[in-house]
Design a protein around this motif. Structure first.
Motif, PDB file in Angstrom:
ATOM      1  N   ALA A  66      34.529  -9.354  46.144  1.00  0.00           N
ATOM      2  CA  ALA A  66      34.579  -8.818  47.654  1.00  0.00           C
ATOM      3  C   ALA A  66      35.770 -10.273  47.777  1.00  0.00           C
ATOM      4  O   ALA A  66      36.094  -9.663  48.575  1.00  0.00           O
ATOM      5  N   LEU A  67      36.034 -10.541  47.274  1.00  0.00           N
ATOM      6  CA  LEU A  67      36.403 -11.864  48.088  1.00  0.00           C
ATOM      7  C   LEU A  67      38.456 -11.066  48.464  1.00  0.00           C
ATOM      8  O   LEU A  67      38.992 -11.005  49.470  1.00  0.00           O
ATOM      9  N   ALA A  68      38.721 -10.065  47.708  1.00  0.00           N
ATOM     10  CA  ALA A  68      39.460  -9.207  47.259  1.00  0.00           C
ATOM     11  C   ALA A  68      39.472  -8.350  48.242  1.00  0.00           C
ATOM     12  O   ALA A  68      40.650  -7.825  49.102  1.00  0.00           O
ATOM     13  N   ARG A  69      38.412  -7.590  48.695  1.00  0.00           N
ATOM     14  CA  ARG A  69      38.211  -6.842  49.258  1.00  0.00           C
ATOM     15  C   ARG A  69      38.696  -7.244  50.986  1.00  0.00           C
ATOM     16  O   ARG A  69      39.004  -6.451  51.540  1.00  0.00           O
ATOM     17  N   ARG A  70      37.860  -8.351  51.178  1.00  0.00           N
ATOM     18  CA  ARG A  70      37.668  -9.140  52.005  1.00  0.00           C
ATOM     19  C   ARG A  70      39.489  -9.353  52.836  1.00  0.00           C
ATOM     20  O   ARG A  70      40.051  -9.383  53.981  1.00  0.00           O
ATOM     21  N   ARG A  71      40.041  -9.868  52.085  1.00  0.00           N
ATOM     22  CA  ARG A  71      41.122 -10.581  52.165  1.00  0.00           C
ATOM     23  C   ARG A  71      42.042  -9.429  52.250  1.00  0.00           C
ATOM     24  O   ARG A  71      43.248  -9.430  53.070  1.00  0.00           O
ATOM     25  N   LEU A  72      42.597  -8.320  51.632  1.00  0.00           N
ATOM     26  CA  LEU A  72      43.252  -6.874  51.562  1.00  0.00           C
ATOM     27  C   LEU A  72      42.829  -6.134  53.543  1.00  0.00           C
ATOM     28  O   LEU A  72      43.623  -6.299  53.880  1.00  0.00           O
ATOM     29  N   LEU A  73      41.226  -6.251  53.426  1.00  0.00           N
ATOM     30  CA  LEU A  73      41.117  -5.875  55.023  1.00  0.00           C
ATOM     31  C   LEU A  73      41.610  -6.333  56.166  1.00  0.00           C
ATOM     32  O   LEU A  73      42.453  -6.435  57.172  1.00  0.00           O
ATOM     33  N   GLU A  74      42.027  -8.045  55.902  1.00  0.00           N
ATOM     34  CA  GLU A  74      41.841  -9.243  56.826  1.00  0.00           C
ATOM     35  C   GLU A  74      43.456  -8.696  57.017  1.00  0.00           C
ATOM     36  O   GLU A  74      44.050  -8.752  58.066  1.00  0.00           O
ATOM     37  N   ARG A  75      44.373  -8.694  55.242  1.00  0.00           N
ATOM     38  CA  ARG A  75      45.841  -8.693  55.681  1.00  0.00           C
ATOM     39  C   ARG A  75      46.533  -7.635  56.212  1.00  0.00           C
ATOM     40  O   ARG A  75      47.686  -7.504  57.004  1.00  0.00           O
ATOM     41  N   ARG A  76      45.591  -5.950  56.039  1.00  0.00           N
ATOM     42  CA  ARG A  76      45.812  -5.114  57.211  1.00  0.00           C
ATOM     43  C   ARG A  76      45.933  -4.813  58.633  1.00  0.00           C
ATOM     44  O   ARG A  76      46.561  -4.873  59.433  1.00  0.00           O
ATOM     45  N   THR A  77      45.129  -5.820  59.434  1.00  0.00           N
ATOM     46  CA  THR A  77      45.051  -5.923  60.165  1.00  0.00           C
ATOM     47  C   THR A  77      45.992  -7.258  60.954  1.00  0.00           C
ATOM     48  O   THR A  77      47.118  -6.930  61.014  1.00  0.00           O
ATOM     49  N   LEU A  78      46.628  -8.033  60.034  1.00  0.00           N
ATOM     50  CA  LEU A  78      47.635  -8.827  60.484  1.00  0.00           C
ATOM     51  C   LEU A  78      49.027  -8.060  59.954  1.00  0.00           C
ATOM     52  O   LEU A  78      49.394  -8.807  60.811  1.00  0.00           O
ATOM     53  N   LEU A  79      49.410  -7.691  59.433  1.00  0.00           N
ATOM     54  CA  LEU A  79      50.527  -6.344  59.189  1.00  0.00           C
ATOM     55  C   LEU A  79      50.736  -6.018  60.675  1.00  0.00           C
ATOM     56  O   LEU A  79      51.759  -5.743  60.429  1.00  0.00           O
ATOM     57  N   GLU A  80      49.017  -4.518  60.848  1.00  0.00           N
ATOM     58  CA  GLU A  80      49.727  -4.293  61.900  1.00  0.00           C
ATOM     59  C   GLU A  80      49.974  -4.935  63.246  1.00  0.00           C
ATOM     60  O   GLU A  80      50.394  -4.649  63.928  1.00  0.00           O
ATOM     61  N   ARG A  81      49.147  -6.283  63.009  1.00  0.00           N
ATOM     62  CA  ARG A  81      49.712  -7.218  64.180  1.00  0.00           C
ATOM     63  C   ARG A  81      50.574  -7.630  64.305  1.00  0.00           C
ATOM     64  O   ARG A  81      51.361  -7.532  65.429  1.00  0.00           O
ATOM     65  N   HIS A  82      52.037  -8.080  63.239  1.00  0.00           N
ATOM     66  CA  HIS A  82      53.219  -8.166  63.029  1.00  0.00           C
ATOM     67  C   HIS A  82      53.992  -7.845  62.992  1.00  0.00           C
ATOM     68  O   HIS A  82      54.924  -8.254  62.387  1.00  0.00           O
ATOM     69  N   ALA A  83      53.516  -6.302  62.654  1.00  0.00           N
ATOM     70  CA  ALA A  83      54.934  -5.567  62.400  1.00  0.00           C
ATOM     71  C   ALA A  83      56.233  -5.070  62.683  1.00  0.00           C
ATOM     72  O   ALA A  83      56.894  -5.556  62.667  1.00  0.00           O
ATOM     73  N   ASP A  84      56.266  -5.716  64.100  1.00  0.00           N
ATOM     74  CA  ASP A  84      57.286  -5.978  64.861  1.00  0.00           C
ATOM     75  C   ASP A  84      58.162  -7.048  64.429  1.00  0.00           C
ATOM     76  O   ASP A  84      59.097  -7.582  64.842  1.00  0.00           O
ATOM     77  N   ARG A  85      57.513  -7.878  63.493  1.00  0.00           N
ATOM     78  CA  ARG A  85      58.209  -9.530  63.289  1.00  0.00           C
ATOM     79  C   ARG A  85      59.367  -9.463  62.145  1.00  0.00           C
ATOM     80  O   ARG A  85      59.521 -10.775  61.438  1.00  0.00           O
ATOM     81  N   ARG A  86      59.372  -8.482  61.214  1.00  0.00           N
ATOM     82  CA  ARG A  86      59.857  -7.924  59.512  1.00  0.00           C
ATOM     83  C   ARG A  86      61.166  -9.155  60.467  1.00  0.00           C
ATOM     84  O   ARG A  86      61.897  -8.690  61.366  1.00  0.00           O
TER      85      ARG A  86
END
Length: 343
Positions: free
Chosen positions: A185-205
């Motif tokens: 349950a924790l892994a799923r929540r953090r993976l979904l959360e991380r996907r949102t963060l990556l999409e938000r910050h993709a231009d900061r590579r």
């Protein structure tokens, strides 16, 4: 780190008779495994001549005898500069690596001490820790050869497109895991959360890293022994190598000074970072760039989940809650974290 190449834990008894015959260290009285650490296999050894630490170099990435000799030479020279280390003892033939049955071993003096997390350090001790790592980097620059041209270009940062693909693969593994549990349950929540963060910050590579140099490679609380309030020895030099130096300082702080809630103790980080910059001769701009690269690295890193779901190896599971929470907090408090390392 490339966790998928780390061998799983196994039960193993070192060939003490054959090993000790190579040293003027007496006969074995007791030999107990040292449990701390994820990647190492070490033993607390007592003989008729004294106490020792027996290191079995078994990680396939670092067990090359020539690389081990290079580590040993580096620690001996650092000791001559006054850096607290525990260089290996020479065998009767003068060598510091003993190969028995195809396995490489080294015998070190036993160092009495304990490990201390950053939360156990006073501000002055945090500064001393930063100065210590700065002395390591400055010392390695003196005692090691200049990095080869092949080391001059640091590795590229993670591609967010690749990471998003990995997130989807891990989410599939979480879904299929049976019986489902609280870690899933924790892994799923953090993976979904991380996907949102990556999409938000993709231009900061970030671009490639900054100044490279020789670094310890694995500077964290389990690899620093304290005697009282002072560091007694930096141990486990298996990952000695050439990397952007300031990034090691940031990675170490993110381990030493992370709280169980997944936040960084920024006042302690500030004391540590100021002393590191002074000891290593690093500039605030170099630390700012390192903060960005390590933040991006953490944003794209899932080695703990890969251990759990791809290898069925749960040794890193206790670290996951704080580590995963830190990425979220660091993304939100990015400016404050950068200021702590550069102010």
């Amino acid at each position: 780190m490339s966790p998928l190449r780390v061998p799983p834990p196994v039960s193993y008894a070192p060939p003490l008779g054959a090993l000790l015959r190579r040293y003027a260290a007496g006969s074995a009285v007791t030999c107990e495994p040292v449990d701390e650490g994820l990647l190492n296999r070490g033993y607390r050894l007592r003989t008729t001549r004294g106490r020792y630490f027996l290191k079995h170099h078994f990680d396939p990435e670092t067990a090359d005898p020539a690389a081990i000799v290079r580590q040993h030479r580096a620690t001996r020279r650092l000791a001559e500069l006054g850096v607290p280390v525990a260089p290996p003892l020479p065998a009767r033939d003068g060598r510091t690596v003993a190969v028995v049955g195809g396995h490489a071993y080294a015998l070190h003096p036993w160092i009495d001490g304990r490990h201390r997390h950053g939360g156990q350090l006073t501000p002055g001790q945090c500064a001393r820790l930063g100065a210590l790592l700065g002395a390591v980097h400055a010392g390695l620059e003196r005692v090691m050869p200049a990095p080869a041209r092949t080391h001059s270009a640091p590795a590229e940062s993670a591609d967010p497109a690749d990471t998003l693909t990995l997130i989807d693969e891990l989410l599939g593994r979480v879904r299929r895991h049976r019986p489902a549990d609280s870690f899933d349950a924790l892994a799923r929540r953090r993976l979904l959360e991380r996907r949102t963060l990556l999409e938000r910050h993709a231009d900061r590579r970030p671009p490639r890293g900054d100044v490279v140099g020789w670094v310890h490679g694995d500077f964290h609380p389990f690899n620093v022994l304290y005697r009282g309030s002072a560091p007694a020895a930096i141990v486990d030099w298996d990952r000695l190598g050439v990397q952007p130096r300031a990034e090691e300082a940031v990675r170490a702080a993110a381990i030493f000074f992370v709280r169980p809630s997944g936040t960084l103790d920024l006042p302690r980080v500030r004391s540590y970072a100021r002393a590191y910059r002074c000891g290593a001769g690093a500039t605030p701009a170099q630390l700012a760039a390192a903060v960005h690269r390590v933040w991006w690295e953490r944003l794209n890193d899932f080695w703990m989940l890969r251990w759990h779901y791809e290898r069925d190896d749960t040794r890193a599971d206790p670290q996951f809650p704080a580590t995963a929470a830190l990425v979220v907090w660091w993304s939100r408090e990015y400016d404050a974290v950068r200021a702590a390392f550069t102010g």
